[in-house]
Design a protein around this motif. Structure first.
Motif, PDB file in Angstrom:
ATOM      1  N   GLY A   1       0.808  -1.214   0.000  1.00 28.12           N
ATOM      2  CA  GLY A   1       0.000   0.000   0.000  1.00 28.12           C
ATOM      3  C   GLY A   1       0.843   1.266   0.000  1.00 28.12           C
ATOM      4  N   ILE A   2       2.159   1.117   0.028  1.00 28.24           N
ATOM      5  CA  ILE A   2       3.007   2.304   0.092  1.00 28.24           C
ATOM      6  C   ILE A   2       3.256   2.882  -1.314  1.00 28.24           C
ATOM      7  CG2 ILE A   2       5.288   1.162  -0.087  1.00 28.24           C
ATOM      8  CD1 ILE A   2       4.686   3.605   2.692  1.00 28.24           C
ATOM      9  N   GLY A   3       2.959   2.067  -2.329  1.00 33.45           N
ATOM     10  CA  GLY A   3       3.080   2.591  -3.694  1.00 33.45           C
ATOM     11  C   GLY A   3       4.239   2.009  -4.473  1.00 33.45           C
ATOM     12  N   LYS A   4       4.648   0.770  -4.122  1.00 32.49           N
ATOM     13  CA  LYS A   4       5.773   0.150  -4.843  1.00 32.49           C
ATOM     14  C   LYS A   4       5.432  -0.049  -6.328  1.00 32.49           C
ATOM     15  CE  LYS A   4       6.119  -3.598  -2.289  1.00 32.49           C
ATOM     16  NZ  LYS A   4       5.050  -3.446  -1.279  1.00 32.49           N
ATOM     17  N   THR A   5       4.274  -0.655  -6.543  1.00 34.14           N
ATOM     18  CA  THR A   5       3.872  -0.908  -7.932  1.00 34.14           C
ATOM     19  C   THR A   5       3.673   0.406  -8.678  1.00 34.14           C
ATOM     20  OG1 THR A   5       2.839  -2.984  -7.288  1.00 34.14           O
ATOM     21  CG2 THR A   5       2.142  -2.054  -9.378  1.00 34.14           C
ATOM     22  N   THR A   6       3.114   1.385  -7.982  1.00 33.48           N
ATOM     23  CA  THR A   6       2.924   2.700  -8.594  1.00 33.48           C
ATOM     24  C   THR A   6       4.249   3.266  -9.075  1.00 33.48           C
ATOM     25  OG1 THR A   6       1.082   3.061  -7.096  1.00 33.48           O
ATOM     26  CG2 THR A   6       1.971   5.000  -8.188  1.00 33.48           C
ATOM     27  N   LEU A   7       5.276   3.142  -8.237  1.00 34.23           N
ATOM     28  CA  LEU A   7       6.596   3.654  -8.609  1.00 34.23           C
ATOM     29  C   LEU A   7       7.116   2.930  -9.846  1.00 34.23           C
ATOM     30  CD1 LEU A   7       9.140   5.325  -8.141  1.00 34.23           C
ATOM     31  CD2 LEU A   7       9.904   3.634  -6.467  1.00 34.23           C
ATOM     32  N   LEU A   8       6.939   1.610  -9.837  1.00 33.76           N
ATOM     33  CA  LEU A   8       7.418   0.817 -10.972  1.00 33.76           C
ATOM     34  C   LEU A   8       6.713   1.239 -12.272  1.00 33.76           C
ATOM     35  CD1 LEU A   8       9.448  -1.626 -10.913  1.00 33.76           C
ATOM     36  CD2 LEU A   8       7.453  -3.029 -11.456  1.00 33.76           C
ATOM     37  N   HIS A   9       5.401   1.471 -12.166  1.00 31.86           N
ATOM     38  CA  HIS A   9       4.638   1.864 -13.359  1.00 31.86           C
ATOM     39  C   HIS A   9       4.981   3.282 -13.808  1.00 31.86           C
ATOM     40  CE1 HIS A   9       1.342  -1.450 -12.881  1.00 31.86           C
ATOM     41  NE2 HIS A   9       2.554  -1.917 -13.117  1.00 31.86           N
ATOM     42  N   LEU A  10       5.367   4.123 -12.855  1.00 33.02           N
ATOM     43  CA  LEU A  10       5.842   5.462 -13.231  1.00 33.02           C
ATOM     44  C   LEU A  10       7.131   5.342 -14.023  1.00 33.02           C
ATOM     45  CD1 LEU A  10       5.229   7.471  -9.936  1.00 33.02           C
ATOM     46  CD2 LEU A  10       4.147   7.914 -12.151  1.00 33.02           C
ATOM     47  N   MET A  11       7.982   4.410 -13.578  1.00 31.03           N
ATOM     48  CA  MET A  11       9.263   4.219 -14.259  1.00 31.03           C
ATOM     49  C   MET A  11       9.073   3.593 -15.639  1.00 31.03           C
ATOM     50  SD  MET A  11      11.479   2.915 -11.013  1.00 31.03           S
ATOM     51  CE  MET A  11      13.053   2.711 -11.815  1.00 31.03           C
ATOM     52  N   ALA A  12       7.987   2.836 -15.770  1.00 32.09           N
ATOM     53  CA  ALA A  12       7.723   2.202 -17.063  1.00 32.09           C
ATOM     54  C   ALA A  12       6.903   3.094 -17.993  1.00 32.09           C
ATOM     55  CB  ALA A  12       6.972   0.887 -16.846  1.00 32.09           C
ATOM     56  N   GLY A  13       6.486   4.257 -17.457  1.00 33.04           N
ATOM     57  CA  GLY A  13       5.689   5.160 -18.275  1.00 33.04           C
ATOM     58  C   GLY A  13       4.247   4.708 -18.414  1.00 33.04           C
ATOM     59  N   LEU A  14       3.802   3.789 -17.573  1.00 32.96           N
ATOM     60  CA  LEU A  14       2.407   3.362 -17.620  1.00 32.96           C
ATOM     61  C   LEU A  14       1.530   4.346 -16.864  1.00 32.96           C
ATOM     62  CD1 LEU A  14       2.748  -0.492 -17.003  1.00 32.96           C
ATOM     63  CD2 LEU A  14       2.479   0.689 -19.175  1.00 32.96           C
ATOM     64  N   LEU A  15       2.126   5.035 -15.902  1.00 30.82           N
ATOM     65  CA  LEU A  15       1.429   6.092 -15.180  1.00 30.82           C
ATOM     66  C   LEU A  15       2.192   7.389 -15.389  1.00 30.82           C
ATOM     67  CD1 LEU A  15       0.698   4.284 -11.782  1.00 30.82           C
ATOM     68  CD2 LEU A  15      -0.959   4.813 -13.580  1.00 30.82           C
ATOM     69  N   ILE A  16       1.461   8.480 -15.297  1.00 31.53           N
ATOM     70  CA  ILE A  16       2.100   9.780 -15.500  1.00 31.53           C
ATOM     71  C   ILE A  16       2.236  10.481 -14.148  1.00 31.53           C
ATOM     72  CG2 ILE A  16       1.812  12.055 -16.586  1.00 31.53           C
ATOM     73  CD1 ILE A  16       0.189  10.259 -18.754  1.00 31.53           C
ATOM     74  N   PRO A  17       3.461  10.876 -13.782  1.00 31.16           N
ATOM     75  CA  PRO A  17       3.668  11.464 -12.450  1.00 31.16           C
ATOM     76  C   PRO A  17       3.069  12.856 -12.347  1.00 31.16           C
ATOM     77  CG  PRO A  17       5.671  11.613 -13.724  1.00 31.16           C
ATOM     78  CD  PRO A  17       4.697  10.833 -14.573  1.00 31.16           C
ATOM     79  N   LYS A  18       2.743  13.236 -11.119  1.00 33.33           N
ATOM     80  CA  LYS A  18       2.259  14.594 -10.855  1.00 33.33           C
ATOM     81  C   LYS A  18       3.437  15.554 -10.997  1.00 33.33           C
ATOM     82  CE  LYS A  18      -0.331  16.901  -7.177  1.00 33.33           C
ATOM     83  NZ  LYS A  18      -0.703  16.718  -5.758  1.00 33.33           N
ATOM     84  N   LYS A  19       4.544  15.147 -10.434  1.00 34.61           N
ATOM     85  CA  LYS A  19       5.774  15.938 -10.552  1.00 34.61           C
ATOM     86  C   LYS A  19       6.963  15.010 -10.731  1.00 34.61           C
ATOM     87  CE  LYS A  19       4.951  20.311  -8.214  1.00 34.61           C
ATOM     88  NZ  LYS A  19       4.392  20.605  -6.879  1.00 34.61           N
ATOM     89  N   GLY A  20       8.039  15.533 -11.230  1.00 33.31           N
ATOM     90  CA  GLY A  20       9.244  14.744 -11.376  1.00 33.31           C
ATOM     91  C   GLY A  20       9.300  14.040 -12.709  1.00 33.31           C
ATOM     92  N   ASN A  21      10.422  13.385 -12.945  1.00 36.00           N
ATOM     93  CA  ASN A  21      10.578  12.726 -14.225  1.00 36.00           C
ATOM     94  C   ASN A  21      11.493  11.522 -14.073  1.00 36.00           C
ATOM     95  OD1 ASN A  21      10.366  12.262 -16.994  1.00 36.00           O
ATOM     96  ND2 ASN A  21      10.360  14.458 -17.410  1.00 36.00           N
ATOM     97  N   VAL A  22      11.560  10.732 -15.125  1.00 37.63           N
ATOM     98  CA  VAL A  22      12.365   9.516 -15.090  1.00 37.63           C
ATOM     99  C   VAL A  22      13.323   9.518 -16.271  1.00 37.63           C
ATOM    100  CG1 VAL A  22      12.314   6.988 -15.153  1.00 37.63           C
ATOM    101  CG2 VAL A  22      10.445   8.238 -14.035  1.00 37.63           C
ATOM    102  N   TYR A  23      14.598   9.357 -15.975  1.00 36.53           N
ATOM    103  CA  TYR A  23      15.585   9.185 -17.035  1.00 36.53           C
ATOM    104  C   TYR A  23      15.817   7.700 -17.243  1.00 36.53           C
ATOM    105  CZ  TYR A  23      17.337  14.010 -17.070  1.00 36.53           C
ATOM    106  OH  TYR A  23      17.471  15.350 -17.210  1.00 36.53           O
ATOM    107  N   ILE A  24      15.727   7.265 -18.468  1.00 34.77           N
ATOM    108  CA  ILE A  24      16.220   5.925 -18.791  1.00 34.77           C
ATOM    109  C   ILE A  24      17.238   6.133 -19.889  1.00 34.77           C
ATOM    110  CG2 ILE A  24      15.648   3.682 -19.788  1.00 34.77           C
ATOM    111  CD1 ILE A  24      12.960   3.911 -18.320  1.00 34.77           C
ATOM    112  N   GLY A  25      18.514   5.796 -19.575  1.00 33.69           N
ATOM    113  CA  GLY A  25      19.587   6.215 -20.467  1.00 33.69           C
ATOM    114  C   GLY A  25      19.612   7.734 -20.447  1.00 33.69           C
ATOM    115  N   ASN A  26      19.518   8.346 -21.606  1.00 32.49           N
ATOM    116  CA  ASN A  26      19.514   9.809 -21.648  1.00 32.49           C
ATOM    117  C   ASN A  26      18.138  10.366 -21.954  1.00 32.49           C
ATOM    118  OD1 ASN A  26      22.288  10.079 -21.156  1.00 32.49           O
ATOM    119  ND2 ASN A  26      22.697   9.471 -23.283  1.00 32.49           N
ATOM    120  N   THR A  27      17.128   9.497 -21.890  1.00 35.07           N
ATOM    121  CA  THR A  27      15.789   9.939 -22.278  1.00 35.07           C
ATOM    122  C   THR A  27      14.951  10.281 -21.054  1.00 35.07           C
ATOM    123  OG1 THR A  27      15.970   8.361 -24.090  1.00 35.07           O
ATOM    124  CG2 THR A  27      13.804   9.328 -23.712  1.00 35.07           C
ATOM    125  N   LEU A  28      14.340  11.439 -21.118  1.00 36.68           N
ATOM    126  CA  LEU A  28      13.364  11.812 -20.097  1.00 36.68           C
ATOM    127  C   LEU A  28      12.017  11.276 -20.567  1.00 36.68           C
ATOM    128  CD1 LEU A  28      14.023  15.530 -19.083  1.00 36.68           C
ATOM    129  CD2 LEU A  28      13.638  13.612 -17.531  1.00 36.68           C
TER     130      LEU A  28
END
Lengths: 368, 210
Positions: B39-66
């Protein structure tokens, strides 16, 4: 299926009725229903309204408006097929040609229509015995005077295919023989109807008024009566067609419901495909083609069943009314039907796609 | 290389509750565990990193891509090419066989298809015997291995696994973890695993606790 069935039946029936009645401008027969007269004397479906005397009929021919007239006389059958006594002009009117053998010249010589000959397996030189009435029976057989088959006609696609043609005298003589002891002299010869052609339509109109008012005969215009009949039938066809349209719409609705179900049931697969890098539009295509595939199979199957229906109907009609319907290639109306199927599928896909756009991949795949 | 700036996320229907996530900074080939109570949001974090969810703030770099700066379709393509997802429950295309599922995954990534790699992968994950079976005919362990294969067949830059061992016995758990690590090494990718499984913890140096 229903739609293609109705489309085909109505189209072919129209064609049939019009082709068969085209050769003649007018029928003269005994008083009664004009439609019945046309149906019996030209299309050979109904029973005749009665007989008319040859003398009276010949009197009609003196009118200068009449281009030519062909007498027909019938009342006997061979195994359910009508034996028609007429003049040699009758065959010319329908542009019938011989497939084999020769035309009937002598009394009791007959020419068989293509379908009759095929069904009854008739060969040149066969002798056949007629029976009284227009339905097959064994009660009153004129076995004293058999008919000889001299020729078989090539198929014409008209009523002729289902008739047995002989001359007028043969018909009279069969009954003369029967009714030897009754008075049946030369002066009382009867025919069933007279098929006429006119030099011009106005003459025909005046002539019909004269016949219907001044004589004991009845004149009917085949074209007019057939149009009237088709108008009645048209109501029936329209009703069936409206039912078909309703069914069609329901089918469209069921495609739509099925698509929604597909999206719902397979949302895991669809979400998975999204994580594999496909976009919503590609999924839409996937679903659309699946639906199109199903509905086209349905369409083709329906068309096929419609044709099977016509085949069955044709068998029935051939037995009952010596009418048959052909199995034809898809025509333009059915092509439009196909377009309609595709359009409905597209519409259903568009409607169903709303749930596809709403698909929440994270939620769908994340929930354990 | 995977890096997140201070991510936050809120579900549409719960306006008050916002998840805040710690920064993640993985150098190339570095692996990490994400641990924390449910319930702390582990899966949510993973899906944010996979681009399945869109964050309210912040961004994710994979390689050099935001990744959250990409358009929808760019993100789709990017996910297909560079992200390998392994879900807690294994999902497949039901009408296809094991092998067909793999080749489908490869094709949709739009990378050049590497038949040798696919064959090797099938062997390594011991799927050879069942490669022509339909996916509903295979066992739970085989399903788990197939879903790993689907996550790595296209050599992604980052492998994201959501509780990959939760339904497995000790032996299978060991095997899955070593397979994942090995594949990550072969693909030269970052491996990020969500888990609450104590058995997994000792295998990874870097833990991110939520």
């Amino acid at each position: 299926m229903l739609t293609t069935f109705v489309l085909q039946i109505s189209k072919q029936l129209n064609h049939h009725l019009q082709e068969n009645s085209k050769p003649f401008d007018m029928v003269i027969g005994a008083k009664g229903s004009p439609l019945q007269l046309v149906l019996s004397a030209i299309l050979h479906i109904d029973n005749p309204t009665g007989n008319i005397s040859l003398d009276e009929a010949l009197g009609v021919l003196k009118n200068p408006m009449v281009k030519d007239a062909i007498p027909v006389s019938y009342g006997d059958n061979y195994k359910g097929y009508k034996i028609l006594g007429t003049s040699d002009k009758y065959l010319l009117r329908y542009r019938a040609t011989l497939k084999e053998g020769a035309l009937n010249v002598q009394d009791f010589e007959t020419v068989f229509g293509f379908e009759v000959a095929k069904k009854l397996n008739i060969r040149i030189g066969d002798s056949v015995v007629s029976s009284h009435g227009l339905l097959q029976n064994e009660i009153e057989v004129h076995d004293e005077k058999p008919f000889i088959v001299t020729g078989i006609l090539a198929p014409t696609g008209t009523v002729i295919d289902n008739l047995i043609i002989t001359n007028l005298e043969s018909i009279w003589k069969v009954h003369d023989f029967e009714d030897e002891h009754e008075e049946y002299s030369e002066e009382h010869k009867e025919i069933t109807a007279l098929l006429l052609n006119f030099r011009n339509p106005i003459g025909a109109l005046q002539f019909s008024r004269f016949i219907n008012k001044e004589t004991g005969l009845q004149a009917a215009f085949p074209k007019f009566e057939i149009d009237r009949l088709l108008k009645f039938l048209g109501i029936g066809f329209r009703t069936i067609n409206s039912i078909a349209i309703v069914i069609f719409l329901i089918a469209g609705l069921s495609i739509f419901i099925n698509l929604i179900k597909t999206v719902r049931e397979r949302k895991h697969e669809l979400a998975l495909l999204r994580t594999y890098g496909t976009n919503t539009f590609q999924l839409l295509k996937l679903i659309f083609f699946e639906a199109l595939f199903l509905s086209l199979i349905g369409g083709v199957l329906g068309w096929f069943l419609g044709r099977v229906g016509i085949l069955l109907f044709s068998t029935l009609a051939t037995n009952g009314y010596t009418y048959h319907f052909e199995i034809s290639v898809p025509d333009i109306e059915e092509f439009f039907l196909l377009i309609a199927i595709i359009l409905i599928t597209i519409l259903a896909t568009i409607l169903a796609s709303f749930s596809l756009f709403k698909l929440n991949i994270s939620k769908t795949l994340g929930d354990a | 290389m995977v890096r997140t700036t201070s991510l936050s996320f809120a579900y549409q229907n719960s306006k008050n509750h916002t998840f805040y996530f710690p920064r993640i900074d993985l150098t190339s080939k570095e692996n990490a565990l994400i641990i924390g109570p449910s319930g702390i949001g582990k899966t949510t974090l993973l899906h944010l990193m996979a681009g399945l969810l869109i964050p309210k703030k912040g961004n994710v770099y994979i390689g050099n891509t935001l990744i959250h700066q990409l358009t929808r379709s760019q993100l789709n393509d990017f996910r297909g090419k560079h992200i390998g997802l392994i879900f807690q429950r294994a999902y497949f295309i039901k009408s296809l066989t094991v092998q067909e599922n793999l080749s489908m995954r490869e094709k949709l990534s739009r990378k050049t298809i590497d038949l040798h790699r696919r064959k090797q992968l099938i062997e390594q994950l011991e799927l050879t015997e069942i490669k022509n079976k339909k996916v509903h005919e295979i066992s739970e362990g085989q399903r788990q291995r197939l879903s790993i294969a689907l996550g790595v067949v296209h050599k992604p830059k980052v492998i994201l696994a959501d509780e990959p061992t939760s339904n497995l016995d000790d032996a299978n758990c060991e095997r899955v973890i070593s397979l994942l690590k090995k594949e990550a090494q072969i693909c030269k990718s970052n491996l990020v695993i969500i888990t609450h499984d104590q058995r997994v913890k000792s295998h990874f140096k870097k833990h991110i606790t939520l």
